[in-house]
Motif scaffolding. Sequence first.
Motif, PDB file in Angstrom:
ATOM      1  N   SER A   1       0.789  -1.080   0.123  1.00 29.83           N
ATOM      2  CA  SER A   1       0.119   0.034   0.106  1.00 29.83           C
ATOM      3  C   SER A   1       0.791   1.066  -0.043  1.00 29.83           C
ATOM      4  O   SER A   1       0.123   2.549  -0.106  1.00 29.83           O
ATOM      5  CB  SER A   1      -0.875  -0.110   1.139  1.00 29.83           C
ATOM      6  N   ASN A   2       2.209   1.292   0.088  1.00 28.87           N
ATOM      7  CA  ASN A   2       3.149   2.360   0.052  1.00 28.87           C
ATOM      8  C   ASN A   2       3.143   2.936  -1.145  1.00 28.87           C
ATOM      9  O   ASN A   2       3.796   2.624  -2.156  1.00 28.87           O
ATOM     10  CB  ASN A   2       4.272   1.946   0.529  1.00 28.87           C
ATOM     11  N   GLU A   3       2.513   4.065  -1.121  1.00 31.42           N
ATOM     12  CA  GLU A   3       2.440   4.937  -2.694  1.00 31.42           C
ATOM     13  C   GLU A   3       3.783   5.511  -2.999  1.00 31.42           C
ATOM     14  O   GLU A   3       4.306   5.819  -4.277  1.00 31.42           O
ATOM     15  CB  GLU A   3       1.268   5.964  -2.558  1.00 31.42           C
ATOM     16  N   ALA A   4       4.723   5.583  -2.086  1.00 27.43           N
ATOM     17  CA  ALA A   4       6.221   5.885  -2.459  1.00 27.43           C
ATOM     18  C   ALA A   4       6.626   5.042  -3.427  1.00 27.43           C
ATOM     19  O   ALA A   4       7.490   5.314  -4.330  1.00 27.43           O
ATOM     20  CB  ALA A   4       7.003   6.139  -1.119  1.00 27.43           C
ATOM     21  N   ASN A   5       6.293   3.646  -3.628  1.00 29.92           N
ATOM     22  CA  ASN A   5       6.942   2.876  -4.448  1.00 29.92           C
ATOM     23  C   ASN A   5       6.009   2.553  -5.885  1.00 29.92           C
ATOM     24  O   ASN A   5       6.230   1.717  -6.518  1.00 29.92           O
ATOM     25  CB  ASN A   5       7.017   1.612  -3.824  1.00 29.92           C
ATOM     26  N   ASP A   6       5.213   3.609  -5.885  1.00 29.08           N
ATOM     27  CA  ASP A   6       4.321   3.493  -7.226  1.00 29.08           C
ATOM     28  C   ASP A   6       5.424   3.735  -8.584  1.00 29.08           C
ATOM     29  O   ASP A   6       6.006   4.590  -8.537  1.00 29.08           O
ATOM     30  CB  ASP A   6       3.184   4.580  -7.190  1.00 29.08           C
TER      31      ASP A   6
ATOM     32  N   THR B   1       6.044   4.416 -12.568  1.00 28.36           N
ATOM     33  CA  THR B   1       5.702   5.312 -13.486  1.00 28.36           C
ATOM     34  C   THR B   1       5.587   4.512 -14.955  1.00 28.36           C
ATOM     35  O   THR B   1       6.475   3.985 -15.492  1.00 28.36           O
ATOM     36  CB  THR B   1       6.536   6.556 -13.755  1.00 28.36           C
TER      37      THR B   1
ATOM     38  N   TYR C   1       6.237  -0.044 -17.029  1.00 29.65           N
ATOM     39  CA  TYR C   1       6.446   0.634 -15.689  1.00 29.65           C
ATOM     40  C   TYR C   1       7.620   0.513 -15.114  1.00 29.65           C
ATOM     41  O   TYR C   1       8.334  -0.550 -15.108  1.00 29.65           O
ATOM     42  CB  TYR C   1       5.404  -0.023 -14.780  1.00 29.65           C
TER      43      TYR C   1
ATOM     44  N   LYS D   1      -0.019  -5.107  -8.086  1.00 27.22           N
ATOM     45  CA  LYS D   1      -1.296  -4.086  -8.786  1.00 27.22           C
ATOM     46  C   LYS D   1      -2.252  -3.558  -7.842  1.00 27.22           C
ATOM     47  O   LYS D   1      -2.691  -4.424  -6.827  1.00 27.22           O
ATOM     48  CB  LYS D   1      -1.771  -5.019  -9.990  1.00 27.22           C
ATOM     49  N   ASP D   2      -2.620  -2.489  -7.932  1.00 23.76           N
ATOM     50  CA  ASP D   2      -3.791  -1.563  -7.182  1.00 23.76           C
ATOM     51  C   ASP D   2      -3.429  -1.767  -5.663  1.00 23.76           C
ATOM     52  O   ASP D   2      -4.201  -1.925  -5.043  1.00 23.76           O
ATOM     53  CB  ASP D   2      -4.923  -2.445  -7.672  1.00 23.76           C
ATOM     54  N   HIS D   3      -2.154  -1.660  -5.255  1.00 23.94           N
ATOM     55  CA  HIS D   3      -1.893  -1.736  -3.918  1.00 23.94           C
ATOM     56  C   HIS D   3      -2.356  -2.876  -3.055  1.00 23.94           C
ATOM     57  O   HIS D   3      -2.463  -2.580  -1.807  1.00 23.94           O
ATOM     58  CB  HIS D   3      -2.208  -0.391  -3.359  1.00 23.94           C
TER      59      HIS D   3
END
Length: 221
Positions: free
Chosen positions: A2-7, A9, A17, A36-38
């Motif tokens: 769930s860590n968005e810092a690792n999304d 690009t 990606y 996928k999708d956290h």
Amino acid sequence: ASNEANDMTFNEATGLYEITYPDVQPAKAVQLKVVKDHGWDESYPEQNVSFNVDTACDVKVTYNPETNEVKVEGDGVVFDEDLIVKSVIAVGNGEDTYLNGVNWDPTDVSNEMTKVSDGVYELTMEDIYAFDNYNIKFAVNSVDADGNPTSNPWAHNFGAEVEQLYPTGEELDAVYNGKNCIFEVEEDGSTVKFQLDLRDFDFKTKKGAKMTITVTPPSEE
């Protein structure tokens, strides 16, 4: 997950990606997946990507949505060709005489298994009480040559395909980074012997390892 810092690009030019981590310091047995999708409902690859960072460098991770291939690149990134076993420790819900009372500690050397031949490791425990929910896994290289915990003691471990009750006295598949293996002891005072057989383990496919849990009741000793 769930860590968005690792999304990552999406790069339209490559169709991949990607994410780059700058100046990653030397480390052993680094592992990752792409989710996928956290969440963990869909993740790649099936087995974690495992690598070493031998010298500090930028580490780039890419994911191909067409093939689900995950790549890790960097000037100091090195992939092990084989699993060089330095230690094997039995880990589970230890209590009383089972696993010397050690509860889920992959670095406790009191439960280190003995190498009985090339690729085969064993541990025997006596006077184990009856219980229908003993858990076991096997941690490999969780401690260094001096018995000190490594930076990622769970990096290489073997367990079951699914977390369920398994028969004793039968050879089972030992799954790399698998689930807890559950077994039953029916009589107090039983002897429990673990064997992990890595002779046919292929580090590239993560297949071929075997394990056997033998329970001998006092009436048969």
